[in-house]
Design an enzyme around this catalytic site. Sequence first.
Site, mmCIF file in Angstrom:
data_model
loop_
_atom_site.group_PDB
_atom_site.id
_atom_site.type_symbol
_atom_site.label_atom_id
_atom_site.label_comp_id
_atom_site.label_asym_id
_atom_site.label_seq_id
_atom_site.Cartn_x
_atom_site.Cartn_y
_atom_site.Cartn_z
ATOM 1 N N LYS A 95 -55.623 -20.822 -28.698
ATOM 2 C CA LYS A 95 -55.480 -19.387 -28.406
ATOM 3 C C LYS A 95 -55.087 -18.596 -29.654
ATOM 4 O O LYS A 95 -55.425 -17.424 -29.790
ATOM 5 C CB LYS A 95 -54.464 -19.170 -27.293
ATOM 6 C CG LYS A 95 -54.990 -19.623 -25.940
ATOM 7 C CD LYS A 95 -54.038 -19.251 -24.806
ATOM 8 C CE LYS A 95 -54.703 -19.375 -23.455
ATOM 9 N NZ LYS A 95 -54.994 -20.768 -23.068
ATOM 10 N N GLU A 117 -52.980 -9.244 -20.602
ATOM 11 C CA GLU A 117 -52.461 -9.745 -19.335
ATOM 12 C C GLU A 117 -52.395 -11.260 -19.456
ATOM 13 O O GLU A 117 -53.123 -11.870 -20.254
ATOM 14 C CB GLU A 117 -53.330 -9.287 -18.161
ATOM 15 C CG GLU A 117 -54.360 -10.259 -17.674
ATOM 16 C CD GLU A 117 -55.532 -10.437 -18.619
ATOM 17 O OE1 GLU A 117 -55.963 -11.578 -18.789
ATOM 18 O OE2 GLU A 117 -56.021 -9.442 -19.198
ATOM 19 N N SER A 386 -57.701 -29.025 -27.009
ATOM 20 C CA SER A 386 -57.484 -27.577 -27.115
ATOM 21 C C SER A 386 -56.016 -27.195 -27.236
ATOM 22 O O SER A 386 -55.687 -26.164 -27.813
ATOM 23 C CB SER A 386 -58.116 -26.872 -25.905
ATOM 24 O OG SER A 386 -57.650 -27.436 -24.691
HETATM 25 C C1 LIG Z 1 -55.957 -21.328 -22.140
HETATM 26 C C2 LIG Z 1 -56.294 -22.738 -22.392
HETATM 27 C C3 LIG Z 1 -57.566 -23.292 -22.046
HETATM 28 C C4 LIG Z 1 -58.627 -22.546 -21.282
HETATM 29 O O1 LIG Z 1 -59.238 -21.506 -21.951
HETATM 30 P P1 LIG Z 1 -60.698 -21.546 -22.589
HETATM 31 O O2 LIG Z 1 -60.984 -20.122 -22.854
HETATM 32 O O3 LIG Z 1 -61.639 -22.153 -21.608
HETATM 33 O O4 LIG Z 1 -60.625 -22.359 -23.823
HETATM 34 C C5 LIG Z 1 -57.824 -24.601 -22.391
HETATM 35 N N1 LIG Z 1 -56.898 -25.379 -23.004
HETATM 36 C C6 LIG Z 1 -55.676 -24.886 -23.325
HETATM 37 C C7 LIG Z 1 -54.702 -25.799 -23.987
HETATM 38 C C8 LIG Z 1 -55.334 -23.567 -23.027
HETATM 39 O O5 LIG Z 1 -54.118 -23.115 -23.351
#
Ligand SMILES: *Cc1c(COP(=O)(O)O)cnc(C)c1O
Length: 437
Positions: A95, A117, A386
């Site tokens: 993010k 938000e 992620s």
């Molecule tokens: C917010 C989040 C996601 C989901 O968001 P995408 O826009 O699909 O990437 C995935 N993994 C983590 C660790 C997140 O914080």
Amino acid sequence: MLKELFTFPSGREGFFGPFGGAFIPEILHETLAELRSAFESAHRDPAFWDDYVRLMSTYSCRPTPITFCENLTRLQGGARIYIKREDLNHTGAHKANNVMGQGLLVKRMGKRRVIAETGAGQHGVATATMAAKLGLQCTIYMGAEDVERQRPNVFWMEQLGATVVAVEDGTRTLKDAINAALRDWADSMADTHYVLGTVCGPHPFPLMVTWFQSIIGTEARAQMLEMTGALPKRVYACVGGGSNASGIFAGFLDDAGVELVGVEAGGYGLDSGRHAARIAGGQGSVGVAQGYKTYFMQDAEGQMRDTHSISAGLDYIGIGPILAWLHEQKRVRFESATDAEIIAAFRTTVRNEGLIPALESAHAISCALHEAPQLPAQDAILINLSGRGDKDIFTIAAALGDERWYDFLRAKVEEHDKKNVSRETYLVKVAGGWSIE
Ligand SMILES: *Cc1c(COP(=O)(O)O)cnc(C)c1O
């Protein structure tokens, strides 16, 4: 294919095949036009991207490394397993790439304030962090229900200088927070930017957020070539709105030999109806909502259905329009993983590699672990990690049946909330930084 995305054709601007567009009230036309032109000019200006890369490399651990998972590889047999470490970003997930990029764009537009938000609070913390770093005012809208559930994140947003507004309307959750943020924006757009958290919403957000997140894929492609001498056979990413997947896929879109696999939340299983697998589950249908056209989880009348996932970040009714188009082009294959499967994948990863994946990321890992044995050992596969899983401690403890820790931590937090007691209990809660379901 990547070039095609970024050609900014006039006419059906912001459409990817039939998906995307900007279905917005009249009042927002002007501010979105301004954003489009700022984005296009930044995209043409190499100095902007250089500034972005410099900021991310001095502030957020970029380039994030790729880890070879020799233990998982041995355990599964088959393709060698590599993991791209987006969990090492500042605030713990990919993010950061998006919010810092939008922050630089806000400075370029000369605006002074940002709003966002947030549901589980991760995007709110990331946005408040960016605002503190870049000297912007910041207001975060959050459903009052979510404010209660996500106290640690609210605490950090406030420490970072953001105003957190608990929205008391409707069901007091994310969609009410979105409405409140949109009302704010309609009144304040002359000096305020709305920091959208993923590759959804009206044009130019899907394309712009993909651009910022493409830093993941650009790095990963070069790193894999350097580490292994070849491109990976497959790239796996979890898909909520779709930003981390779009980011890593962007690096490989033009490599026809690299299969791209998006993994959605299978929740209690596709047959249960309680999941968020809009494409893999075959239960999403094309519609227009929240300013854009894509696959939504909706009923025949276009009413949005309740979705479910054990991970808050994947529990989402829509999906980025670029990914919807890449699905129709058969460039991205969609799969899903159930709550039970991802808890198993989580445990395997922690025990064998010492990595603590976010539950979102564990979806990509689960699918990759299942499929690795299909490929020979000379092939490599790449998984996008992620984010890190610290935030998920209560959910994971409960799912693993570790009642001892779950009860202990939960009791501490409840105690503090009721009586505002000792520093020790308070610190336990803050040290958590974790969501409480
Ligand atoms: C917010 C989040 C996601 C989901 O968001 P995408 O826009 O699909 O990437 C995935 N993994 C983590 C660790 C997140 O914080």
